[in-house]
Write a protein that holds these residues in place. Structure first.
Motif, mmCIF file in Angstrom:
data_model
loop_
_atom_site.group_PDB
_atom_site.id
_atom_site.type_symbol
_atom_site.label_atom_id
_atom_site.label_comp_id
_atom_site.label_asym_id
_atom_site.label_seq_id
_atom_site.Cartn_x
_atom_site.Cartn_y
_atom_site.Cartn_z
ATOM 1 N N ALA A 185 0.821 -1.210 0.000
ATOM 2 C CA ALA A 185 0.000 0.000 0.000
ATOM 3 C C ALA A 185 0.854 1.259 0.000
ATOM 4 C CB ALA A 185 -0.929 0.007 1.217
ATOM 5 N N ALA A 186 2.030 1.211 0.605
ATOM 6 C CA ALA A 186 2.905 2.380 0.644
ATOM 7 C C ALA A 186 3.626 2.584 -0.679
ATOM 8 C CB ALA A 186 3.929 2.228 1.772
ATOM 9 N N VAL A 187 3.943 1.493 -1.365
ATOM 10 C CA VAL A 187 4.708 1.588 -2.609
ATOM 11 C C VAL A 187 3.860 2.126 -3.747
ATOM 12 C CG1 VAL A 187 5.811 0.204 -4.418
ATOM 13 C CG2 VAL A 187 6.405 -0.171 -2.018
ATOM 14 N N THR A 188 2.594 1.708 -3.833
ATOM 15 C CA THR A 188 1.791 1.935 -5.033
ATOM 16 C C THR A 188 1.469 3.398 -5.335
ATOM 17 O OG1 THR A 188 0.804 -0.250 -4.712
ATOM 18 C CG2 THR A 188 -0.328 1.244 -6.211
ATOM 19 N N PRO A 189 1.136 4.274 -4.358
ATOM 20 C CA PRO A 189 0.721 5.637 -4.724
ATOM 21 C C PRO A 189 1.730 6.408 -5.554
ATOM 22 C CG PRO A 189 0.153 5.201 -2.451
ATOM 23 C CD PRO A 189 0.990 4.037 -2.919
ATOM 24 N N LYS A 190 3.015 6.092 -5.435
ATOM 25 C CA LYS A 190 4.002 6.859 -6.200
ATOM 26 C C LYS A 190 3.854 6.643 -7.704
ATOM 27 C CE LYS A 190 7.611 3.323 -5.861
ATOM 28 N NZ LYS A 190 7.827 3.141 -7.305
ATOM 29 N N TYR A 191 3.190 5.578 -8.112
ATOM 30 C CA TYR A 191 3.039 5.309 -9.542
ATOM 31 C C TYR A 191 1.975 6.175 -10.196
ATOM 32 C CZ TYR A 191 6.114 1.294 -9.028
ATOM 33 O OH TYR A 191 7.198 0.490 -8.784
ATOM 34 N N TRP B 117 2.285 16.956 0.499
ATOM 35 C CA TRP B 117 3.289 16.489 1.459
ATOM 36 C C TRP B 117 3.055 15.032 1.827
ATOM 37 C CZ3 TRP B 117 7.362 19.503 2.163
ATOM 38 C CH2 TRP B 117 7.236 20.864 1.894
ATOM 39 N N VAL B 118 1.783 14.668 1.929
ATOM 40 C CA VAL B 118 1.470 13.262 2.229
ATOM 41 C C VAL B 118 1.941 12.362 1.098
ATOM 42 C CG1 VAL B 118 -0.418 11.611 2.587
ATOM 43 C CG2 VAL B 118 -0.486 13.840 3.707
ATOM 44 N N MET B 119 1.742 12.791 -0.159
ATOM 45 C CA MET B 119 2.173 11.981 -1.300
ATOM 46 C C MET B 119 3.691 11.853 -1.341
ATOM 47 S SD MET B 119 -0.501 10.834 -2.750
ATOM 48 C CE MET B 119 0.174 10.229 -4.284
ATOM 49 N N LYS B 120 4.390 12.948 -1.012
ATOM 50 C CA LYS B 120 5.848 12.866 -0.957
ATOM 51 C C LYS B 120 6.300 11.915 0.143
ATOM 52 C CE LYS B 120 6.828 17.489 -2.817
ATOM 53 N NZ LYS B 120 7.428 18.823 -2.533
ATOM 54 N N LEU B 121 5.618 11.987 1.281
ATOM 55 C CA LEU B 121 5.951 11.082 2.380
ATOM 56 C C LEU B 121 5.707 9.634 1.983
ATOM 57 C CD1 LEU B 121 6.734 10.551 5.329
ATOM 58 C CD2 LEU B 121 4.334 10.931 5.945
ATOM 59 N N LEU B 122 4.573 9.359 1.322
ATOM 60 C CA LEU B 122 4.270 8.000 0.886
ATOM 61 C C LEU B 122 5.274 7.500 -0.142
ATOM 62 C CD1 LEU B 122 0.374 8.031 0.614
ATOM 63 C CD2 LEU B 122 1.766 6.756 2.240
ATOM 64 N N SER B 123 5.723 8.406 -1.026
ATOM 65 C CA SER B 123 6.742 8.014 -1.994
ATOM 66 C C SER B 123 8.028 7.606 -1.291
ATOM 67 C CB SER B 123 7.017 9.173 -2.966
ATOM 68 O OG SER B 123 7.999 8.830 -3.899
ATOM 69 N N THR B 124 8.399 8.370 -0.259
ATOM 70 C CA THR B 124 9.586 8.027 0.528
ATOM 71 C C THR B 124 9.394 6.710 1.256
ATOM 72 O OG1 THR B 124 10.091 10.382 0.826
ATOM 73 C CG2 THR B 124 11.154 8.828 2.336
ATOM 74 N N VAL B 125 8.213 6.565 1.883
ATOM 75 C CA VAL B 125 7.913 5.323 2.597
ATOM 76 C C VAL B 125 7.932 4.136 1.635
ATOM 77 C CG1 VAL B 125 6.101 4.067 3.844
ATOM 78 C CG2 VAL B 125 6.630 6.438 4.444
ATOM 79 N N GLY B 126 7.430 4.346 0.416
ATOM 80 C CA GLY B 126 7.435 3.276 -0.565
ATOM 81 C C GLY B 126 8.827 2.816 -0.930
ATOM 82 N N THR B 127 9.743 3.775 -1.085
ATOM 83 C CA THR B 127 11.131 3.415 -1.397
ATOM 84 C C THR B 127 11.777 2.683 -0.229
ATOM 85 O OG1 THR B 127 11.349 5.337 -2.864
ATOM 86 C CG2 THR B 127 13.383 4.330 -2.057
ATOM 87 N N VAL B 128 11.556 3.199 0.979
ATOM 88 C CA VAL B 128 12.087 2.519 2.165
ATOM 89 C C VAL B 128 11.492 1.122 2.299
ATOM 90 C CG1 VAL B 128 12.183 2.598 4.683
ATOM 91 C CG2 VAL B 128 12.555 4.690 3.366
ATOM 92 N N ALA B 129 10.198 1.001 1.981
ATOM 93 C CA ALA B 129 9.538 -0.300 2.085
ATOM 94 C C ALA B 129 10.157 -1.315 1.129
ATOM 95 C CB ALA B 129 8.046 -0.153 1.810
ATOM 96 N N MET B 130 10.523 -0.865 -0.073
ATOM 97 C CA MET B 130 11.188 -1.770 -1.012
ATOM 98 C C MET B 130 12.460 -2.345 -0.404
ATOM 99 S SD MET B 130 10.937 0.079 -4.713
ATOM 100 C CE MET B 130 9.393 0.222 -5.602
ATOM 101 N N LEU B 131 13.260 -1.480 0.208
ATOM 102 C CA LEU B 131 14.522 -1.925 0.797
ATOM 103 C C LEU B 131 14.272 -2.815 2.004
ATOM 104 C CD1 LEU B 131 16.417 1.471 0.597
ATOM 105 C CD2 LEU B 131 16.718 -0.505 -0.892
ATOM 106 N N TRP B 132 13.303 -2.433 2.832
ATOM 107 C CA TRP B 132 13.001 -3.209 4.036
ATOM 108 C C TRP B 132 12.496 -4.601 3.666
ATOM 109 C CZ3 TRP B 132 7.715 -2.319 6.724
ATOM 110 C CH2 TRP B 132 7.527 -3.293 7.702
ATOM 111 N N VAL B 133 11.485 -4.644 2.791
ATOM 112 C CA VAL B 133 10.920 -5.932 2.403
ATOM 113 C C VAL B 133 11.941 -6.767 1.641
ATOM 114 C CG1 VAL B 133 9.108 -7.076 1.087
ATOM 115 C CG2 VAL B 133 8.577 -5.023 2.394
ATOM 116 N N GLY B 134 12.682 -6.115 0.721
ATOM 117 C CA GLY B 134 13.700 -6.846 -0.026
ATOM 118 C C GLY B 134 14.748 -7.447 0.882
ATOM 119 N N GLY B 135 15.217 -6.653 1.846
ATOM 120 C CA GLY B 135 16.213 -7.166 2.783
ATOM 121 C C GLY B 135 15.675 -8.288 3.641
#
Length: 321
Positions: free
Chosen positions: A44-50, A226-244
């Motif tokens: 859910a955090a990754v998708t809004p950036k698209y 600002w919320v969309m920017k935050l979600l975009s950041t969270v989405g990128t962090v989530a990729m690294l967290w889940v991937g790791g």
């Protein structure tokens, strides 16, 4: 009459069996869905950036296209593959998950590099630039979102399948399908609500009868970028967290327990420094943080390999994202 009564008795017995099966499927689906909750949040955090940067009229159609692709990923591709692998080749699941986790680490690391070292065609650290062909950009974004969803869906389906202990194949299949549909509806319903909040705020600011309602609407409109920017950041962090976390867990499944055990010991040591009430949250936070750092390191190692070797090999230009 006796034959009719016997038939009705058989129908009633079949109905009871069917009801019990439905209960089993629902129970297994609920248990499996709760196990995959962490990856669902990341999805859910990754998708809004698209959908960031597109006209408001295109946001919901794009989300719908991604949601359809997600259902196809889960039910048509991953469901039968997961059932076949779990039945005939369970040893193949961890290596495949490592490939998926590596892709997420690469995606996250590459996006961080694009922010820190923007390319000329990006137009700036935020990646904003004039788009000559919005339709082509939309197609690229949708394909990228569906690819990322495929990796996250694979993790969701694998975690869910591991939590379903029903011996019958058809119950496992139906429970897994129910999990896939429910998670897709929840994730993309939430994403649709997030990306349309600015329109909701605009509507409230215009039609609200109370001053407080109109003020709330204006606040939503001002705050959503600002919320969309935050979600975009969270989405990128989530990729690294889940991937790791996928890498660490999959390596443990393949017999190399040292990374997972080391991370667990470090997280426990940090958690024991706090009060008992805060220890569970600290354990989760430290584990996620270390998984994310490992994901970033692995992704940074993969970026030159992918951009200099793999992408040219498959005819793709560098920095395709």
């Amino acid at each position: 009459m006796s034959g009719l009564l016997a038939l009705l008795d058989d129908v009633a017995a079949l109905a009871k069996v069917a009801a019990a099966s439905v209960d089993d499927i629902s129970a297994h689906a609920a248990k499996a869905g709760s196990k995959a909750a962490g990856v669902v949040i990341d999805d859910a955090a990754v998708t809004p950036k698209y959908v960031h940067g597109f006209e408001a009229a295109r946001e919901l159609p794009i989300i719908w296209r991604i949601a359809r692709g997600s259902v196809f990923n889960k039910l048509v591709i991953l469901l039968p593959v997961a059932l076949l692998l779990s039945s005939f080749a369970p040893w193949a699941i961890p290596p495949l998950l490592i490939l998926g986790g590596s892709y997420l680490c690469f995606e996250g690391a590459e996006k961080i590099l694009h922010v820190l070292l923007p390319h000329p065609e990006q137009g700036g650290p935020d990646g904003s630039h004039a788009v000559e062909d919005p339709a082509h950009l939309e197609e690229q974004k949708v394909k990228g979102a569906i690819k990322t969803d495929f990796i996250l869906s694979a993790e969701i389906m694998t975690i869910s399948l591991s939590a379903i202990d029903a011996p019958e194949l058809w119950i496992r299949a139906l429970a897994l399908a129910l999990v896939g549909l429910a998670i897709t509806a929840a994730v993309y319903g939430a994403v649709a609500l997030i990306v349309k909040m600015d329109d909701i705020g605009l509507w409230l600011s215009r039609v609200g009868r109370l001053g407080a309602t109109r003020a709330l609407g204006r606040g939503i409109v001002k705050g959503m970028p600002w919320v969309m920017k935050l979600l975009s950041t969270v989405g990128t962090v989530a990729m690294l967290w889940v991937g790791g976390s996928i890498l660490v867990h999959s390596l443990a499944e393949m017999g190399w327990h040292t990374p997972e055990e080391t991370i667990h010991h470090l997280a426990e040591g940090a958690a024991h420094l706090l009060s008992p009430d805060l220890q569970p949250a600290a354990l989760w936070t430290v584990t996620a943080f270390i998984d994310g750092i490992l994901g970033l390191i692995w992704g940074l190692l993969l970026v030159p390999v992918a951009t200099k070797l793999l992408m040219p090999l498959f005819g793709k230009k560098e920095a395709a994202h």
